[in-house]
Design an enzyme around this catalytic site. Structure first.
Site, mmCIF file in Angstrom:
data_model
loop_
_atom_site.group_PDB
_atom_site.id
_atom_site.type_symbol
_atom_site.label_atom_id
_atom_site.label_comp_id
_atom_site.label_asym_id
_atom_site.label_seq_id
_atom_site.Cartn_x
_atom_site.Cartn_y
_atom_site.Cartn_z
ATOM 1 N N GLU B 60 -38.312 6.933 91.215
ATOM 2 C CA GLU B 60 -36.924 7.206 90.822
ATOM 3 C C GLU B 60 -35.938 6.673 91.854
ATOM 4 O O GLU B 60 -34.859 6.202 91.515
ATOM 5 C CB GLU B 60 -36.714 8.714 90.611
ATOM 6 C CG GLU B 60 -37.403 9.263 89.358
ATOM 7 C CD GLU B 60 -38.907 9.445 89.512
ATOM 8 O OE1 GLU B 60 -39.415 9.391 90.654
ATOM 9 O OE2 GLU B 60 -39.583 9.642 88.478
ATOM 10 N N HIS B 129 -40.386 20.403 83.794
ATOM 11 C CA HIS B 129 -39.866 19.713 82.607
ATOM 12 C C HIS B 129 -38.786 20.533 81.919
ATOM 13 O O HIS B 129 -38.551 20.370 80.733
ATOM 14 C CB HIS B 129 -40.992 19.426 81.601
ATOM 15 C CG HIS B 129 -42.120 18.623 82.145
ATOM 16 N ND1 HIS B 129 -43.102 19.160 82.923
ATOM 17 C CD2 HIS B 129 -42.397 17.302 82.054
ATOM 18 C CE1 HIS B 129 -43.959 18.221 83.272
ATOM 19 N NE2 HIS B 129 -43.551 17.077 82.768
#
Lengths: 411, 337
Positions: B60, B129
């Site tokens: 990322e 998540h």
């Protein structure tokens, strides 16, 4: 075996010498000038792995340019290069003094590393972009950026191009191919890869140069940059300036157990080469070679510039508390200005008296720029950047909440 | 108008933007060939080629860091962070770089990029998540942060973000990707394909960043919500029989304080609902804004209904998620005060 196991211990690397010790570079392996081969730029990475363990050197002890990397610069360009380095040194001297005089809060000099940025800049073309660290002011000076603008930034005065928003020396100039300096270490390394990806995506011909110090190669940004540069075969030059010290942290702390910083490139399949960072000719030749590789579509090249931080980290640093006295003068690769000067003298294209004359001339030039900058203001006198500028440019259009806060602040 | 899921609306926004401007590029993990784990970039690589829509290494920091360099070069990157929960390695590049490049360079360089990330819970995603990290972005000067709650806004806000001259973070409530979810997890949802809010304008349009919408008009109490909580708030109001006005903020920074002020001045009461943890959550900011702007109109203390200050659980999801029951309880509390 189990019954004889010993307690484990943590290995914490230490430099060869610390204050009180005699400087010792006997472990430093330095090939002779001219000894390192120069492969063609299209050579496959696996066929030039040796370059990560050698050091490209052009200038020998007698000041002669020797070997396959010599000959990339004319006499005029060499003389110009010497002037750039001398300008940077004079600039640093005056600005260090200005900081001591209280005219600015902070200064960061490039002493001993002048060849790295000054020579590299001459290998790049207009439109190319550098993503520098704070010790590449030579890119601006060799690129022809006005000294006075640099000083306006250092003084955060009313003509500071970045409006008093950054620490002194954190310059920015898109026009001169110099990306805004962050001050957070390493972040620019991966951005340079992204910039070069954009050039490739756009079918452009421009390339970028990423810059990072030895210490900051530990940052994740360095590794992210290597992954992306490798994956997309990005037209970027990945420069690691190994000046041996990151404040008090010696280069072995970041390098760990790998043989050289350059060899880090091998795991990524990135051709990696070490160069004598105090040899203007060698830096230029290697930069030209890497730039050619990028422009011809052969992808990234990593360059480890082996040099020495002759001064403190910044004006706030006192290296005598962590480095051995005399380490700088014992540094085996010498001083970049002396070496280029001696080379030009050996060619009959320079002299001690001319050197003294140019030194004085460049100091005058720097003082003249300083006088003009100080006539506008320093951090403690004259016209400073406006506090209204705190609020400007956070966004292109100021949102309502910032307008309200600016009014609250009285601007 | 075409009936679209939020995923299809987002995919369509990319398509429209890439068609209009060949400087727009889209990349992220699994974004290229596969079209994204949620399919928000489906078909884009086939249509626009690998130079404009591509897969990245799982990094990322690298995704956002290279996007910063691309934006500085002058193309327009849209990056997908596969889950908002994975954004933290990129945080320095967002906070210290993307958000500040315009300011720190005196406008010499800018960083117009879009960072999309599915956020929020309700999918049994556990702690990695399900998070709602919006406050980590709203706290940063130089960023804009938006949260759509329906397909039409998801497309319009993405198109607005792409054109925005500054970096924009879009948190997409993944529980809303296929249909509005009001917190009644025991009941089936009405998919967007059969829902009036699933009607999405074709072609190009923008939803202005910085403007809230009134999701339900009412006069008793104002509920400030965004993302999934908009539907929880509406359900709660209707089940409680309380005539609440539900403001869908859509944009957290910049914040539509005019809309908040007008509603709270009308109702005199305010409940703030968000999924994220409470302490230093965006609700704290909203409470301050309401107190600063509407104090003399308030008839009751402002109440926050939020996720608990714990990691997001897995099996106990419905005891964490601020569902209608908790909102109803607090609506009664604020009405009784």
């Amino acid at each position: 075996m189990g019954s004889t196991s010993k307690p484990l211990y943590l290995h914490v690397p230490e430099p060869g010498c610390r204050p009180g010790d005699k400087p010792d570079f006997s472990d430093f392996e330095m090939p002779r000038a001219g000894e390192t081969r120069r492969p063609e730029s299209d050579t496959s990475p696996e066929d030039m792995r040796d370059l990560a363990f050698s050091i490209v050197r052009v200038l020998n002890a007698e000041g002669k340019a020797v070997g396959p990397w010599a000959g990339t610069l004319s006499i005029e360009k060499l003389q110009l290069g010497l002037r750039h380095m001398m300008t940077l040194r004079a600039f640093d001297e005056r600005m260090m003094m200005a900081q001591r005089q209280g005219k600015t809060s902070f200064y960061l000099q490039c002493l001993g590393e002048e060849a790295v940025a000054c020579a590299f800049r001459q290998a790049m073309q207009p439109g190319d972009m550098h993503f520098p660290t704070y010790r590449q002011a030579g890119l601006l000076i060799a690129g022809g950026y006005p000294l006075e603008s640099m000083m306006n930034q250092i003084y955060s005065n009313a003509n500071d191009p970045i409006k008093g928003r950054q620490l002194p020396t954190m310059y920015s100039s898109k026009e001169f191919g110099f990306f805004t300096i962050s001050g957070n270490l390493g972040t620019q390394f991966v951005q340079a890869v992204g910039w070069s990806m954009a050039s490739a995506i756009s079918g452009d011909t421009k390339i970028a140069a990423a810059w990072i110090g030895d210490g900051s190669t530990s940052e994740s940004d360095f590794h992210a940059a290597m992954v992306f540069a490798s994956t997309y075969q990005v037209p970027v030059i990945l420069n690691v300036v190994n000046n041996q010290w990151a404040i008090s942290t010696f280069q072995g702390m970041a390098r760990g157990n790998s043989a050289t910083f350059a060899s880090r490139g091998h795991g990524f399949g990135i051709p990696s080469i070490r160069v004598d960072g105090n040899d203007y000719l060698a830096v230029h030749a290697v930069a030209m070679w890497a730039a050619e590789r990028a422009r011809l579509g052969f992808g990234p090249t990593m360059i480890e510039h082996v040099t020495y931080r002759a001064g403190g980290h910044t004006s706030s640093d006192d290296p005598s508390s962590y480095r051995a006295e005399g380490e700088g003068s014992a540094w085996p690769l010498g001083d970049p200005i002396e070496r280029l000067k001696n080379h030009l003298i050996s060619l009959g294209e320079w002299s001690e008296s001319r050197h003294a004359q140019v030194t004085a001339e460049l100091m005058d030039e720097v003082k003249h720029a300083q006088k003009s900058a100080e006539a506008v203001g320093t951090m403690t006198s004259g016209k400073s950047s406006s506090s209204r500028d705190i609020f400007e440019g956070v966004y292109e259009t100021m949102p309502a909440h910032l307008i309200a806060q600016r009014q609250e602040a009285g601007y | 108008m075409t009936q679209r899921t939020m995923i299809e609306a987002i995919q369509n926004a990319h398509d429209v933007a890439m068609e209009r401007d060949d400087k727009v590029v889209v990349f992220g993990e699994d974004v290229g060939f596969f079209g994204g784990v949620f399919r928000c970039t489906a078909g884009l690589q086939a249509k626009y080629g690998k130079n404009r829509c591509f897969d990245t290494p799982i990094n990322e920091l690298g995704i956002v860091g290279t996007a910063v360099g691309m934006a500085a070069y002058g193309i327009k990157p849209i990056v997908e962070i596969q889950f908002a929960d994975y954004v933290y390695p990129a945080y320095d590049q967002i906070v210290s770089e993307a958000a500040r490049i315009r300011h720190r360079s005196g406008g010499d360089f800018t960083c117009p990029l879009v960072i999309r990330m599915p956020a929020g819970g309700g999918i049994f995603g556990g702690q990695t998540h399900s998070q709602s990290p919006e406050a980590l972005f709203t706290h940063v000067a130089g960023l804009k942060t938006v949260v759509p709650s329906n397909p039409q806004d998801a497309k319009g806000l993405l198109l607005a973000a792409i054109e925005d001259p500054d970096p924009v973070v879009i948190l997409e409530p993944k529980r809303l990707y296929n249909g509005p979810f009001d917190g009644h997890h025991e009941k089936p949802i009405v998919p967007w394909k059969k829902h009036p809010l699933g009607e999405v304008d074709d072609g190009y349009y923008i939803t202005e960043i910085g403007k809230a919408a009134t999701a339900r008009e009412g006069s008793d109490v104002t509920i400030l919500a965004y993302g999934t909580m908009v539907y929880v708030a509406i359900a709660a109001a209707e089940e409680a029989g309380i005539d609440a006005e539900v403001i869908d903020l859509r944009s957290l920074v910049p914040l539509d304080t005019d809309a908040i002020k007008a509603s709270v001045e009308k109702t005199g009461r305010c409940v703030i609902v968000h999924e994220a943890t409470r302490t230093s959550g965006f609700g704290a900011e909203l409470m301050s804004v309401v107190q600063e702007l509407c104090f003399y109109f308030l008839e009751a203390p402002i109440i926050r209904v939020t996720g608990w200050d714990t990691p997001y659980p897995h099996a106990q999801e419905w005891d964490y998620f601020p569902g209608p029951a908790r909102v109803i309880e607090n609506l009664h509390k604020v009405m009784g005060a």
